[in-house]
Enzyme design. Sequence first.
Site, PDB file in Angstrom:
ATOM      1  N   GLU A 156      44.404  18.554  -5.999  1.00 26.98           N
ATOM      2  CA  GLU A 156      44.652  17.427  -5.027  1.00 26.98           C
ATOM      3  C   GLU A 156      43.137  16.618  -5.664  1.00 26.98           C
ATOM      4  OE1 GLU A 156      45.493  18.737  -1.298  1.00 26.98           O
ATOM      5  OE2 GLU A 156      47.487  19.402  -1.585  1.00 26.98           O
ATOM      6  N   HIS A 398      59.889  23.756   8.675  1.00 27.74           N
ATOM      7  CA  HIS A 398      58.478  23.799   8.094  1.00 27.74           C
ATOM      8  C   HIS A 398      57.863  25.161   8.428  1.00 27.74           C
ATOM      9  CE1 HIS A 398      54.097  22.905   8.305  1.00 27.74           C
ATOM     10  NE2 HIS A 398      54.248  22.698   7.011  1.00 27.74           N
ATOM     11  N   HIS A 399      57.236  25.815   7.081  1.00 31.44           N
ATOM     12  CA  HIS A 399      56.721  26.900   7.237  1.00 31.44           C
ATOM     13  C   HIS A 399      55.263  27.069   6.594  1.00 31.44           C
ATOM     14  CE1 HIS A 399      60.607  29.545   6.763  1.00 31.44           C
ATOM     15  NE2 HIS A 399      60.461  29.033   8.179  1.00 31.44           N
ATOM     16  N   HIS A 468      54.503  23.175  -0.934  1.00 35.74           N
ATOM     17  CA  HIS A 468      53.343  22.560  -1.090  1.00 35.74           C
ATOM     18  C   HIS A 468      52.164  23.380  -1.158  1.00 35.74           C
ATOM     19  CE1 HIS A 468      54.086  18.215   0.613  1.00 35.74           C
ATOM     20  NE2 HIS A 468      55.318  18.808   0.400  1.00 35.74           N
ATOM     21  N   GLU A 469      51.243  23.075  -1.988  1.00 32.69           N
ATOM     22  CA  GLU A 469      49.853  23.835  -2.357  1.00 32.69           C
ATOM     23  C   GLU A 469      50.265  24.793  -3.334  1.00 32.69           C
ATOM     24  OE1 GLU A 469      49.461  21.556   1.328  1.00 32.69           O
ATOM     25  OE2 GLU A 469      50.083  23.192   1.374  1.00 32.69           O
ATOM     26  N   GLU A 487      54.784  19.907  -4.189  1.00 31.27           N
ATOM     27  CA  GLU A 487      53.423  19.065  -4.092  1.00 31.27           C
ATOM     28  C   GLU A 487      52.654  19.038  -5.270  1.00 31.27           C
ATOM     29  OE1 GLU A 487      50.033  17.731  -0.544  1.00 31.27           O
ATOM     30  OE2 GLU A 487      50.411  19.916  -1.227  1.00 31.27           O
ATOM     31  N   GLU A 493      49.416  11.965   1.727  1.00 30.56           N
ATOM     32  CA  GLU A 493      48.801  12.308   2.839  1.00 30.56           C
ATOM     33  C   GLU A 493      47.249  11.642   2.881  1.00 30.56           C
ATOM     34  OE1 GLU A 493      48.496  16.434   3.436  1.00 30.56           O
ATOM     35  OE2 GLU A 493      48.371  16.911   1.447  1.00 30.56           O
TER      36      GLU A 493
END
Length: 687
Positions: A156, A398-399, A468-469, A487, A493
């Site tokens: 990121e 969402h987790h 994500h991540e 992501e 974001e």
Amino acid sequence: MAAEPIVLNSPNGKLRMTFCLSQKGEPTYQLEYKGKTVIRPSHLGLELKNAHDLQRGFTIKKSTISTFDETWQPVWGETRKIRNHYNEVFVELSQESEERGLNIRFRLYDDGLGFRYEFPLSKNLNYFVIKEEHSQFAMSGDNTAWWIPADYDTQEYNYTESKLSEIRKKLPHAYDSNASQTIAGPTCVQTSLQMKTPDGIYLNLHEAALVDYSCMHLNLDDKNMVFESFLTPDARGDKGYLQAPCKSPWRTIIVSDDARDMLSSNLILNLNDPCKLKDTSWIHPVKYVGVWWEMINGMSQWSYTWDLPSVKLDAIDYTKVKPHGKHGANNENVRKYIDFAAANGFDQVLVEGWNIGWEDWFGHEKDDVFDFVTPYPDFDIKTLNEYAHSKGVKLLMHHETSGSVRNYERHMEAAYSLMNKYGYDAVKSGYVGNILPRGEHHYGQWMVNHYLYAVKEAAKHHIMVNAHEAVRPTGLCRTYPNLIGNEAARGTEYEAGAGNNVNHTTILPFTRLQGGPMDYTPGIFEMDMSKMNPQNHSHVNSTLARQLALYVTMYSPLQMAADLVENYRKHMDAFQFIKDVAVDWDDSRYLEAEPGQYITVARKAKNSDKWFVGCTAGEKGHVSKLHLDFLDKGRQYVATIYADAKDADYRKNPQAYVISKKTVTARSVLTLRAAAGGGYAISIMPK
């Protein structure tokens, strides 16, 4: 050279790869494009822990040249069909002094080269530990590169454009703080790495089919302009535990003198195994809205109360604590998004912060952080799902794991079963923060295996995954198409905080998106965060028209309209494009491209005659002269153009846009201007 070189040509003859052994028995390759050397002679091999190296002392036992040509259909994608056409040489090497072998497989396509190591079971090669992989990519000169620092835990970062010789000087200034980060070295960069040679040839270095292996970075010898693979270590500092017979991921080199070819390349997808799921009928593209941006910009919170500085999930009754009144995932707010999604043709509604535990979820390297099944008191999971289904909409799960991977794996079956119970078919997972077990990295072999485990287990439950991540994608969505998004880069974001560089979306398709689609979360209409949260003075570096264009230029079968319902209602004329634009495609044409400056794409919607065009521009803006010769000849279409107004400015006047309509045909030529940090979007519908 120790033996006669092996020469392999691409099907169209423009690329030539030469393999040989040096006098020391070192595997060596080089690559030419249209007669020009793009990869100078480069050594291959691996350094092992507590064993002699697999780098020299080899003889060629056998080499086999073959060709392959097929056309396959992705479950979803940029095109309906993909051709997989290559010439291959399989080189079997013998290291007689060690009584073991090493095989290297090269596949040469018209658009580039892939190679991988294959480890046959030998007397002295069965269980082994990699100390380092030494795959070299020797550059032909001081190329221009678009790069981010190598990091074991995050991608990121904003991209830096520089000469290779400038990386050492610029790298200390090329990163900012992140929730978890471990910088690899002073001249080490991440893949996918996009470059351009001084004589105008584009090169891209990445990897394909990353399975049971550590993620690769590229360490630059800036005196000799040679990149070398640099694997992510584990908690011990080791870089891979392997058991023969086995293989490495593919190392990929995409080559062209036309930047558009870099974006249309399917080399990385083609190097992955075919789909392993017998039934894919349940996998589908998703266009969604959600309770998310309001938490990102600080309007609301994931947490439920201020009164719990320490949370033990099994010891707290949330019905007896005092709510702070800013919890975003509440019944009334979620219903608002469901209603908006249903009224505007969206498939799903993401809700973050629905489950207990957000009061102390981050920064403690906490094991029992979430249970993924227990909602807060103001989130009625049964009633909300029933309400959504009654309107033809689904909720998107969402987790967030907070990096506690053991905790996620022990709850995974229950979490996926809960999704099945309430009709969820997609999950956004997250891995914010340092990884547990402590000392492991986001991109090490252990975590690479976890991400794929989660995707495989999800497939058993007919669940699609948007991680994500997680580690950057390497084309595994071909093999497991329920991996519909990742992501693994700096997304929208950041526009609510530190911001993204203006040219960010003109680089990502050349780099991050090479391995698979990104959940970039575009569609922000209100650029001034203080209008939603007076304490947030951030500004989105984009015009509104470019936000529309991103639905076309940033390919993904999973696309979010990320802004607040209230902000869309102020600009429903512009929002019409987001409603209309497809998320799955029969055809894609890259019309204009130059990394860091502009990208213009036309795509034809799946099972439709509708086309959509998008252009994203950097700091200099861009003027396009678009030939619409991709349209069917003899037909008339109505083009609706969403463009930057003459006075549009991404800093001072980002919401200035003009919508116009005109009749067009395959013979039409449109001249369109994108402002600095701007763009345009076009929907083209048959008359």
